[in-house]
Design a protein around this motif. Structure first.
Motif, short mmCIF file in Angstrom:
data_model
loop_
_atom_site.label_atom_id
_atom_site.label_comp_id
_atom_site.label_asym_id
_atom_site.label_seq_id
_atom_site.Cartn_x
_atom_site.Cartn_y
_atom_site.Cartn_z
N GLN A 1 -7.79 -2.31 -12.06
CA GLN A 1 -6.67 -1.42 -12.34
C GLN A 1 -5.73 -1.41 -11.15
O GLN A 1 -6.17 -1.40 -9.99
CB GLN A 1 -7.15 0.00 -12.62
CG GLN A 1 -7.75 0.19 -14.00
CD GLN A 1 -7.94 1.65 -14.35
OE1 GLN A 1 -8.55 2.39 -13.59
NE2 GLN A 1 -7.42 2.08 -15.49
N ALA B 1 -2.23 1.16 -5.78
CA ALA B 1 -3.66 1.39 -5.56
C ALA B 1 -4.47 0.48 -6.46
O ALA B 1 -4.23 0.42 -7.67
CB ALA B 1 -3.99 2.85 -5.85
N SER C 1 -8.26 -0.86 -7.92
CA SER C 1 -9.64 -0.46 -8.15
C SER C 1 -10.29 -1.38 -9.16
O SER C 1 -9.60 -2.13 -9.87
CB SER C 1 -9.71 0.99 -8.65
OG SER C 1 -9.07 1.11 -9.91
N GLY C 2 -11.60 -1.36 -9.22
CA GLY C 2 -12.32 -2.08 -10.25
C GLY C 2 -12.92 -3.40 -9.84
O GLY C 2 -13.58 -4.05 -10.66
N THR D 1 -13.62 -6.25 -6.07
CA THR D 1 -13.49 -6.43 -4.63
C THR D 1 -12.04 -6.72 -4.28
O THR D 1 -11.42 -7.61 -4.86
CB THR D 1 -14.39 -7.57 -4.15
OG1 THR D 1 -15.75 -7.27 -4.50
CG2 THR D 1 -14.28 -7.75 -2.66
N TYR D 2 -11.53 -5.96 -3.33
CA TYR D 2 -10.10 -6.05 -3.00
C TYR D 2 -9.81 -7.00 -1.84
O TYR D 2 -8.81 -7.73 -1.87
CB TYR D 2 -9.60 -4.65 -2.64
CG TYR D 2 -8.17 -4.59 -2.18
CD1 TYR D 2 -7.86 -4.47 -0.82
CD2 TYR D 2 -7.13 -4.63 -3.08
CE1 TYR D 2 -6.55 -4.42 -0.39
CE2 TYR D 2 -5.82 -4.56 -2.67
CZ TYR D 2 -5.54 -4.45 -1.33
OH TYR D 2 -4.23 -4.40 -0.90
N LYS E 1 -8.27 0.91 2.41
CA LYS E 1 -7.86 1.85 1.37
C LYS E 1 -7.60 1.19 0.02
O LYS E 1 -7.28 1.87 -0.95
CB LYS E 1 -6.61 2.60 1.82
CG LYS E 1 -6.82 3.46 3.06
CD LYS E 1 -5.54 4.18 3.44
CE LYS E 1 -5.74 5.06 4.66
NZ LYS E 1 -4.48 5.76 5.05
N ASN E 2 -7.71 -0.12 -0.04
CA ASN E 2 -7.44 -0.87 -1.28
C ASN E 2 -6.02 -0.60 -1.79
O ASN E 2 -5.80 -0.36 -2.99
CB ASN E 2 -8.45 -0.51 -2.38
CG ASN E 2 -9.81 -1.11 -2.13
OD1 ASN E 2 -10.07 -1.68 -1.06
ND2 ASN E 2 -10.70 -1.00 -3.08
N THR E 3 -5.08 -0.64 -0.88
CA THR E 3 -3.69 -0.41 -1.26
C THR E 3 -2.79 -1.50 -0.70
O THR E 3 -3.14 -2.19 0.27
CB THR E 3 -3.18 0.95 -0.74
OG1 THR E 3 -3.32 0.99 0.69
CG2 THR E 3 -3.96 2.11 -1.36
#
Length: 115
Positions: free
Chosen positions: A3, A23, A25-26, A28-29, A75-77
């Motif tokens: 996402q 942002a 998610s879901g 590995t970033y 922060k996965n951003t």
């Protein structure tokens, strides 16, 4: 599942600045390439900027040093700092990522309007 949620769009006068944030998610970033695209009314989608897992960046020719993409792997951003905005920057801006090859995950988009 992956996402992407964008935020930070809005209306600004020419010459102003905006910061877009995405942002993730879901999955590995940290090893993903993250990108921003945009689409203006009546025009095709174009790549704005991208940052790979090692934070190497690339920008569309039209950026001309006005935008900066930056990612925070903790922060996965990913953010897009946009300065010196022009009316032609008005568009729906999308965050995107990919498993490999073409970008296959997209956010819902955030509107940027420059008047």
């Amino acid at each position: 599942h992956v996402q992407l949620v964008e935020s930070g769009g809005g209306s600004v006068q020419a010459g102003g600045s905006l910061i877009l944030s995405c942002a993730f998610s879901g999955a590995t970033y940290s090893r993903r390439c993250m990108a921003w695209f945009r689409q203006a009314p009546g025009k095709g989608r174009e790549a704005v900027a991208a940052a790979d897992a090692d934070r190497r960046t690339i920008y569309g020719d039209f950026v001309e040093g006005r935008f900066t993409i930056d990612r925070d792997n903790a922060k996965n951003t990913v953010v897009l700092q946009m300065n010196s905005l022009r009316s032609e920057d008005t568009a729906l801006y999308y965050c995107a990522t990919r498993d490999g090859g073409a970008y296959n995950y997209w956010g819902q988009g955030t509107q940027v309007t420059v008047s």
